[in-house]
Design an enzyme around this catalytic site. Structure first.
Site, PDB file in Angstrom:
ATOM      1  N   TYR A  61      20.271  11.575  52.691  1.00  0.00           N
ATOM      2  CA  TYR A  61      19.370  10.818  53.563  1.00  0.00           C
ATOM      3  C   TYR A  61      18.625   9.850  52.645  1.00  0.00           C
ATOM      4  CZ  TYR A  61      20.015  14.277  57.322  1.00  0.00           C
ATOM      5  OH  TYR A  61      20.535  15.096  58.300  1.00  0.00           O
ATOM      6  N   PRO A  89      18.410  11.637  66.160  1.00  0.00           N
ATOM      7  CA  PRO A  89      19.449  12.336  65.389  1.00  0.00           C
ATOM      8  C   PRO A  89      19.063  12.725  63.957  1.00  0.00           C
ATOM      9  CG  PRO A  89      20.003  10.004  65.598  1.00  0.00           C
ATOM     10  CD  PRO A  89      18.779  10.236  66.439  1.00  0.00           C
ATOM     11  N   LYS A 112      19.164  18.174  64.945  1.00  0.00           N
ATOM     12  CA  LYS A 112      18.658  19.354  65.656  1.00  0.00           C
ATOM     13  C   LYS A 112      19.231  19.525  67.065  1.00  0.00           C
ATOM     14  CE  LYS A 112      16.459  21.456  62.729  1.00  0.00           C
ATOM     15  NZ  LYS A 112      17.502  22.288  62.197  1.00  0.00           N
ATOM     16  N   HIS A 170      26.837  24.005  53.149  1.00  0.00           N
ATOM     17  CA  HIS A 170      25.985  23.196  52.263  1.00  0.00           C
ATOM     18  C   HIS A 170      24.697  23.955  51.944  1.00  0.00           C
ATOM     19  CE1 HIS A 170      27.822  19.008  53.408  1.00  0.00           C
ATOM     20  NE2 HIS A 170      28.710  19.858  52.932  1.00  0.00           N
ATOM     21  N   TYR A 206      15.187  22.244  58.394  1.00  0.00           N
ATOM     22  CA  TYR A 206      16.562  21.760  58.424  1.00  0.00           C
ATOM     23  C   TYR A 206      17.555  22.908  58.648  1.00  0.00           C
ATOM     24  CZ  TYR A 206      20.260  18.383  57.400  1.00  0.00           C
ATOM     25  OH  TYR A 206      21.336  17.535  57.505  1.00  0.00           O
TER      26      TYR A 206
HETATM   27  C1  PHB Z   1      26.577  13.604  61.275  1.00  0.00           C
HETATM   28  O1  PHB Z   1      27.324  14.060  60.397  1.00  0.00           O
HETATM   29  O2  PHB Z   1      27.031  12.974  62.238  1.00  0.00           O
HETATM   30  C2  PHB Z   1      25.108  13.791  61.162  1.00  0.00           C
HETATM   31  C3  PHB Z   1      24.604  14.602  60.156  1.00  0.00           C
HETATM   32  C4  PHB Z   1      23.241  14.765  60.025  1.00  0.00           C
HETATM   33  C5  PHB Z   1      22.376  14.121  60.903  1.00  0.00           C
HETATM   34  C6  PHB Z   1      22.872  13.319  61.904  1.00  0.00           C
HETATM   35  C7  PHB Z   1      24.248  13.156  62.046  1.00  0.00           C
HETATM   36  O3  PHB Z   1      21.038  14.253  60.734  1.00  0.00           O
END
Ligand code: PHB
Length: 398
Positions: A201, A298, A302, A75, A391
């Protein structure tokens, strides 16, 4: 009982513990991993899905597996959706980097297979693990999966035993830093095609949502939820119907031509939010790595990246510590690892507060300030660059 001997005994056989054993093996150092959990349980536990480019490169460079190239997805950006309006953070253009959608469970499967291939000694499903640092060398006692009492003596002991670490309690006088959050995530897996090529997000008046992915036919999504409260049965999303969950997700992400694709929900899980750091991460012949020493919420994924960044430094320092039989070198590990730990703690905390709706009663000033910050991060290059750099992961420190 005559102890078995190995050079490094590692409590924990998750990705951090197995990666460390793998790297040590490649440097001619013997290790034994122990884990409470049976292998099949770890293989079916779903965790975060995003790896920094430098994390996946460890899998290649250390010849663990190239499977991420075929089964994972690279990505080049991520979308921040604020009140239904999408803003792409273009990692490639901003910082020349990318991330990979390759779930932690697959990293574990690859590492466990690599240990099998190399004749590694990994004991899953052990119980009654007790570590003793009082003698000249660390000793670990446990009962193996077949019910046999075992005793291992090693030159060094590594606690890679996760957020419920027993090893971290063996560091006397350590400082512990802890923070809780007034919300949690409710996660689902569902049978559906991808709704978007990159992660979304979303911050909305109904709360936060994350649209993540797994494969062409399986998706992963999360909803901000209040902390479970027995006085408020509505806070228990386990009792929510599928329709109600989809309705909430749609309210948080749909808009401006975007529509979430729904499907049968196959798994539901509640994820707590907390930040934790224990320092120092070493004492005598004991050293900690990963979640045993630090936990992040989460948002931003990280956790695993940070754990494997620890292991990168620790493997190198451990090689010298073993050669010189000198635990004094772990101070260098601490010095090199802790800077990234706090930087990632800050990002995970900051990104969480930026994107989540605060609980009722929050000072309206703080809420307006958060809006100002969202505007800066989505529309201004310096704000976007911080998100992109954090990120995708900071380069290794010397
Ligand atoms: C996930 O795909 O489980 C996932 C992806 C990004 C995050 C948290 C969990 O920030």
């Amino acid at each position: 009982m005559q102890p078995e001997r190995t050079q490094v005994v590692i409590v924990g056989a998750g990705p951090a513990g197995l990666m460390l054993a793998h790297k040590l093996h490649r440097r001619g150092i013997s290790a034994i991993n122990l884990d409470l959990r049976p292998r099949a349980v770890i293989e079916s536990t779903h965790r975060a899905g995003i790896l920094e480019d430098r994390t996946v490169r460890m899998l290649s460079d250390e010849e663990v597996s190239e499977r991420y190239r075929t089964d994972g997805y690279e990505h080049d950006g991520v979308e921040l959706r604020i009140d239904g309006e999408g803003h792409r953070i273009d990692f490639r253009a901003l910082v020349g980097a990318s991330v990979w959608l390759y779930p932690q469970t697959d990293v574990f499967i690859d590492l466990a297979a690599a240990r099998d291939r190399d004749g590694g000694d990994v004991r899953f499903g052990v119980r009654d693990t007790a570590c003793d640092l009082s003698g000249e060398r660390p000793q670990v006692r446990f009962v193996d999966a077949d019910g046999h009492d075992c005793l291992i003596e090693a030159d060094f002991l590594v606690g890679a035993d996760g957020s419920r670490s027993i090893c971290r309690d063996l560091i006397p006088g350590a400082e512990r830093f802890f923070r809780e959050y007034p919300y949690a995530w409710y996660g689902i897996s569902c049978e559906a095609p991808m709704s978007s090529p990159e992660l979304i997000y979303a911050s909305s008046p109904h709360g936060f949502a994350l649209i993540s992915q797994r494969t062409e036919t399986l998706q992963r999504m999360y909803l901000q939820t209040p902390l479970p409260d027995p006085a408020n049965p509505d806070s228990d999303l386990d009792t929510w119907s599928e329709d109600r969950i989809w309705d909430q997700l749609a309210k948080r992400v749909n808009g401006n031509g975007f529509e979430l694709i729904t499907g049968r929900i196959t798994e539901r899980v509640l994820l707590p939010f907390r930040s934790f750091v224990q320092q120092p991460m070493h004492h005598g012949r004991l050293v900690l790595a990963g979640d045993a020493a630090h936990t992040v919420p989460p948002t931003g994924a990280k956790g695993l990246n940070l754990a494997l960044a620890d292991v990168q430094v620790l493997a190198e320092v451990m090689q010298r510590a073993v050669a010189a039989d000198d635990p004094g070198l772990f101070a260098e590990y601490q010095r090199r690892a802790i800077e990234r730990v706090w930087r990632a703690q800050n990002f995970s905390y900051w990104f969480s507060q930026l994107m989540h709706t605060p609980p009722p009663g929050t000072n309206p000033f703080d809420e307006q300030r958060r809006r100002g910050e969202q505007e800066y991060v989505t529309r201004h290059r310096a704000g976007q660059t911080y998100v992109a750099e954090a990120y995708t992961g900071w380069p290794n420190e010397s």
